[in-house]
Motif scaffolding. Sequence first.
Motif, short mmCIF file in Angstrom:
data_model
loop_
_atom_site.label_atom_id
_atom_site.label_comp_id
_atom_site.label_asym_id
_atom_site.label_seq_id
_atom_site.Cartn_x
_atom_site.Cartn_y
_atom_site.Cartn_z
N ALA A 43 0.83 -1.20 0.00
CA ALA A 43 0.00 0.00 0.00
C ALA A 43 0.86 1.24 0.00
O ALA A 43 0.60 2.20 -0.73
CB ALA A 43 -0.92 -0.01 1.21
N ALA A 46 2.30 2.18 -3.26
CA ALA A 46 1.34 2.67 -4.24
C ALA A 46 0.85 4.08 -3.92
O ALA A 46 0.17 4.69 -4.73
CB ALA A 46 0.14 1.73 -4.30
N VAL A 47 1.19 4.58 -2.73
CA VAL A 47 0.69 5.90 -2.34
C VAL A 47 1.38 6.98 -3.14
O VAL A 47 2.61 7.06 -3.20
CB VAL A 47 0.93 6.15 -0.83
CG1 VAL A 47 0.48 7.56 -0.45
CG2 VAL A 47 0.18 5.13 -0.01
N LYS A 48 0.60 7.84 -3.76
CA LYS A 48 1.18 8.97 -4.49
C LYS A 48 1.60 10.04 -3.49
O LYS A 48 0.87 10.33 -2.54
CB LYS A 48 0.16 9.53 -5.46
CG LYS A 48 -0.12 8.67 -6.68
CD LYS A 48 -0.98 9.43 -7.67
CE LYS A 48 -1.18 8.63 -8.94
NZ LYS A 48 -1.97 9.39 -9.94
N VAL A 55 -4.26 6.43 -4.41
CA VAL A 55 -3.78 5.11 -4.82
C VAL A 55 -4.44 4.75 -6.15
O VAL A 55 -5.55 5.19 -6.44
CB VAL A 55 -4.10 4.03 -3.77
CG1 VAL A 55 -3.23 4.17 -2.54
CG2 VAL A 55 -5.58 4.09 -3.35
N GLU A 56 -3.74 3.96 -6.94
CA GLU A 56 -4.28 3.58 -8.24
C GLU A 56 -5.41 2.57 -8.11
O GLU A 56 -6.40 2.63 -8.81
CB GLU A 56 -3.16 3.03 -9.13
CG GLU A 56 -2.14 4.07 -9.54
CD GLU A 56 -2.73 5.19 -10.39
OE1 GLU A 56 -3.80 4.97 -11.01
OE2 GLU A 56 -2.13 6.28 -10.44
N GLN A 57 -5.21 1.59 -7.21
CA GLN A 57 -6.22 0.56 -7.01
C GLN A 57 -7.09 0.92 -5.81
O GLN A 57 -6.57 1.28 -4.75
CB GLN A 57 -5.55 -0.80 -6.77
CG GLN A 57 -4.74 -1.29 -7.96
CD GLN A 57 -5.58 -1.46 -9.21
OE1 GLN A 57 -6.69 -1.98 -9.16
NE2 GLN A 57 -5.04 -1.04 -10.36
N ASN A 88 -9.84 7.35 -4.68
CA ASN A 88 -9.86 5.89 -4.82
C ASN A 88 -9.90 5.20 -3.45
O ASN A 88 -9.55 4.03 -3.34
CB ASN A 88 -8.67 5.35 -5.63
CG ASN A 88 -9.09 4.89 -7.01
OD1 ASN A 88 -10.28 4.83 -7.32
ND2 ASN A 88 -8.13 4.56 -7.84
N TYR A 147 3.46 12.21 4.79
CA TYR A 147 2.24 12.15 4.01
C TYR A 147 1.23 13.25 4.31
O TYR A 147 0.11 13.19 3.80
CB TYR A 147 1.57 10.78 4.23
CG TYR A 147 2.43 9.62 3.80
CD1 TYR A 147 2.58 9.31 2.46
CD2 TYR A 147 3.11 8.85 4.75
CE1 TYR A 147 3.38 8.25 2.05
CE2 TYR A 147 3.91 7.79 4.36
CZ TYR A 147 4.04 7.49 3.00
OH TYR A 147 4.85 6.45 2.60
N TYR A 371 -3.44 0.27 6.00
CA TYR A 371 -3.03 1.33 5.07
C TYR A 371 -2.84 2.66 5.80
O TYR A 371 -3.50 3.66 5.48
CB TYR A 371 -4.09 1.50 3.97
CG TYR A 371 -4.50 0.23 3.28
CD1 TYR A 371 -3.68 -0.35 2.31
CD2 TYR A 371 -5.71 -0.39 3.58
CE1 TYR A 371 -4.05 -1.52 1.67
CE2 TYR A 371 -6.10 -1.56 2.95
CZ TYR A 371 -5.26 -2.13 1.99
OH TYR A 371 -5.64 -3.27 1.36
N VAL A 374 -1.91 5.62 3.46
CA VAL A 374 -3.05 6.07 2.67
C VAL A 374 -4.00 6.89 3.55
O VAL A 374 -4.51 7.95 3.14
CB VAL A 374 -3.80 4.87 2.06
CG1 VAL A 374 -5.07 5.32 1.35
CG2 VAL A 374 -2.89 4.11 1.11
#
Length: 532
Positions: A43, A46-48, A55-57, A88, A147, A371, A374
Amino acid sequence: MLKRWQNYAIGTVVASTLVLSGCSSDSGSNDEAGASASAPSSAANAVKPSGFPIVEQPIKLKFFTRIAPTNGPFKDMPVFQEYEKMSNVQVEFTEAPTDGFQEKKNLLFASNELPDALYRSQLTQLEAIRYGAAGQLIPLEGLIEQYAPNLTALMEQYPEIRSGITTPEGHIYAIPGIVTLDSARTDKKWINQAWLKKLNLKMPETTDELYDVLVAFRDQDPNGNGQKDELPLTARTPVAGQGLPIVNMMSGSFGLDLQMGYNINIADDKVEIWMGNERNKEMLMYLNKLYQEKLLDPEMFSQKEADYLAKQASGNTGMFFDQTNNVFLEIQDQYTGMSPVKGPHGDQLQSQGAPIARDFGAFAITSVNKYPEVTMRWIDYFYSDEGSTLLRFGREGENYELRDGIPYYTDAFMETGNQPKITPYAGGGAPHLISEKVASLINPPQVQEAQDKLTPYMPEVRYAAPMFDEETAQKVNILRNDLDKYYEEQSTKFIAGALSFDKWDEFQATLKKLKIDELQQIYQEAYDKMAK
């Protein structure tokens, strides 16, 4: 002295303290929780770092939250519908009503049946330390640094935010709602100016004059219906461990401040917990007089929040206390803000007021959250003006429009009366930024004018509630639980006339037995350390 306190001079956080049920530590130690929060994971990879989606997914998170009587279901709020599309991240909310929320929150921790995060959670400092030490809440300082650029920027601009949420060990277990707007940090003193005008009464300036005005409200039929059905004065119902609202609102007229997040006066660098002193007795006797003469709401100690709000909107109440005028917008011309009244010794203090970090434990992440990175990015958006606008106003065009860059509800949407239903900020405590840019509804001219009546009487310095180490926090928790429960129960009886003031000496003696002096010494030591 003022300069030494620059980073601590923030508004009162009246931290509630409860006997917290024993918490399971099955979720791991504090160190383990901190490690898992910062360790790489699928996770986290994948975090931008910025922008959307986060996240993309798509992922799902479960939040536990408080829902106010004025709110609609969280799943129907535009902010969460739109933010799910942007981020997302789908959030499933478990909603608990304001009445009984504390008990349900306690049960979550006692049973160790935790959500991924607590939203609008009203965590106290002592709860955050306790559950953080137990490993049920994870430390957030590393996540914030990586973050949460919006929250980080606010803490750099207002250093008192960080000092007010960081434990002596350097951990942050909960993040607050942040209020940079003065009028969003006080409950105004609203009085029925239409009744004053009809009865040819001047604005009360002293406690004696306030008494006379309330008597006139009771006896002289200001609503003109020929019945004695007016309610002169009401206040919110007490919540266990969080003080008596009517006491908090009247204490300043008797020289009683609310410093360090408690019933504390500070003079000449000396801390005094004033619950047993003579000024407090005078205040309780004054409130008892109002109660006995049916000037103070007889339902004040039992009514639900919805009942209190309905009394504001009814137009049949002489005086009450609230942050803004949202509830009585349709009859707003009937009310105006007033200054604190001067007490028998000349005191005229606005002792009630919140800090820039107004709602201390508004959001926390638990150790079951897969997560955390996220989740931190998700919540950080609401510490920007853009995110706060979405949270408070919903969809542009449908719910609000921009005027000179400031969001305002559209006239069409205002006519629906659904504003409180579309946002979690209605009812207070939501983790987000309240600045002048997003305050058009809660800070209209009437509210600004009411704040102007309070500002001259607010303390120059508002000392923060201290963050104790775990051992001291547990001691304070025990002492305050016993003292607060006793003080609130006995004060309620004094006000309602169920306990004679002939018992005052016994009351003071019991406070001593409950170790009020020991608690005062702990706060004195905390003050001394912070003042160095």
